[in-house]
Design an enzyme around this catalytic site. Structure first.
Site, short mmCIF file in Angstrom:
data_model
loop_
_atom_site.label_atom_id
_atom_site.label_comp_id
_atom_site.label_asym_id
_atom_site.label_seq_id
_atom_site.Cartn_x
_atom_site.Cartn_y
_atom_site.Cartn_z
CG ASP A 46 9.86 57.20 3.62
OD1 ASP A 46 9.04 56.56 4.30
OD2 ASP A 46 9.84 58.44 3.53
CE1 TYR B 31 8.06 63.71 1.32
CE2 TYR B 31 8.87 61.53 0.75
CZ TYR B 31 8.55 62.47 1.70
OH TYR B 31 8.74 62.18 3.03
CE LYS C 88 6.45 59.39 4.72
NZ LYS C 88 7.30 59.29 3.51
CG HIS D 102 3.14 63.09 4.91
ND1 HIS D 102 3.55 63.22 3.60
CD2 HIS D 102 4.21 63.42 5.65
CE1 HIS D 102 4.81 63.62 3.56
NE2 HIS D 102 5.24 63.77 4.79
#
Length: 333
Positions: free
Chosen positions: A66, A71, A100, A131
């Site tokens: 994921d 990130y 996302k 997201h």
């Protein structure tokens, strides 16, 4: 509808795996594609350790990663995946990869998806999620720092509707760039709206849920309408959220500790198993190889109905992931 395909049994896939007998069959999404019920979240994973952690996870037997543009480590994940594919540790078709769309790219969905694919070194995504249900000022594809106004509050773009964003997500499926699409951090109202205006229904809603934040109404609504629920922050955030948001985790709850001892499991294993028995997918994050093993050993025991009810009783309706700290506004208010 979302379906859990049978009782726990060995899953196929490349690479050696000492835990391979302790895996469950994937969940079949409404799109017809299958998603492993346990994944590895890469949020806040240090870039220098990503390669070793991902290769270790794939060796253990993880087949679900994921990721997210926000990130800021898709490129490092991509390098690790490329090595895994090149060396034959796994084949591309054996790994389910999620990433996302970030808030500032709602008006640039195709470009954002292609940017993530390039960084991940992939031809397609297994799952692409919106997201957060909010569009913010565009700051450039791949740039995910929160766009704040002069008042220090998130600069929300009121010209882009979630429906417009969703139809752009649907086009990604039509183009063959994405196999399944979904939503994240959507409540019942927004999920219902998405079901109403969508041509391709959302396969997944990824939300924070754990014993202190059970959200039964939202989970059951999604499952009733064929949307698989993925639990991010499935053990309540632990040290990561305590550090960032000052929140507490259910890991230290007396009920959890007592039941973990009863089943001869760690508190984290008990909590993750609880999530699985709700038919939710769990994606715990860790930066320690020993925890990778621990978080994957979830299919050699089952929690009794009586104990599931006891865990139900510790719900605090307590959210641990609080982006308002960075955004200057509580979008959940």
């Amino acid at each position: 509808m979302v379906a859990l395909d049978g009782e726990p049994k060995a899953a196929s896939g490349g690479g050696s795996n000492s835990n391979r007998g302790a895996m469950a069959e994937p969940i079949t999404l409404s799109s017809g594609h299958r998603m492993p019920i346990v994944g590895l979240g890469v949020w806040r994973m240090e870039t220098q350790s990503i390669r070793d952690l991902i290769l270790s996870a794939l060796t253990i037997g993880y087949r679900h990663l994921d990721c997210a543009a926000d990130y800021q480590n898709e490129a490092e994940v991509g390098e690790a995946l490329a090595e895994a594919f090149r060396t034959g540790l796994v084949k591309r078709e054996e790994v389910f990869i999620t990433t996302k769309l970030w808030n500032s790219d709602h008006g640039h969905v195709l470009e954002a998806c292609k940017d993530s694919l390039k960084k991940l070194q992939l031809d397609y995504l297994d799952l692409y999620l919106v997201h957060f249900p909010v569009a913010t000022r565009h700051t450039g594809v791949g740039t995910t720092a929160s766009a704040l106004g002069d008042d220090g509050v998130l600069d929300i773009d009121i010209t882009i509707s979630l429906e417009t964003t969703w139809h752009a997500m649907e086009e990604l499926v039509n183009l063959g760039l994405v196999r399944s699409i979904g939503i994240s951090n959507y409540d019942i109202f927004l999920t219902r709206d998405c079901l109403a205006y969508s041509k391709i229904k959302p396969s997944v809603n990824q939300i924070e849920t754990h014993p202190y934040f059970q959200r039964d109404s939202l989970v059951k609504f999604c499952q009733k309408h064929g949307i698989c629920v993925t639990a991010h922050t499935p053990i309540g955030g632990a040290a990561a959220n305590a550090e960032w948001f000052g929140t507490i985790s259910c890991l230290d709850d007396p009920v959890i500790k007592t039941l973990a001892e009863k089943y001869n499991k760690t508190a984290a294993q008990l909590i993750l198993r609880w999530g699985i028995q709700r038919n939710t997918v769990v994606i715990p994050k860790t930066s320690k190889v020993e925890r990778l093993h621990e978080n994957f050993k979830l299919f050699d025991f089952a929690i009794s109905d009586e104990d599931m009810e006891e865990i139900k009783g510790i719900d605090r309706k307590y959210r641990t992931n609080q982006p308002a700290k960075f955004w200057g506004i509580d979008l959940y208010a």
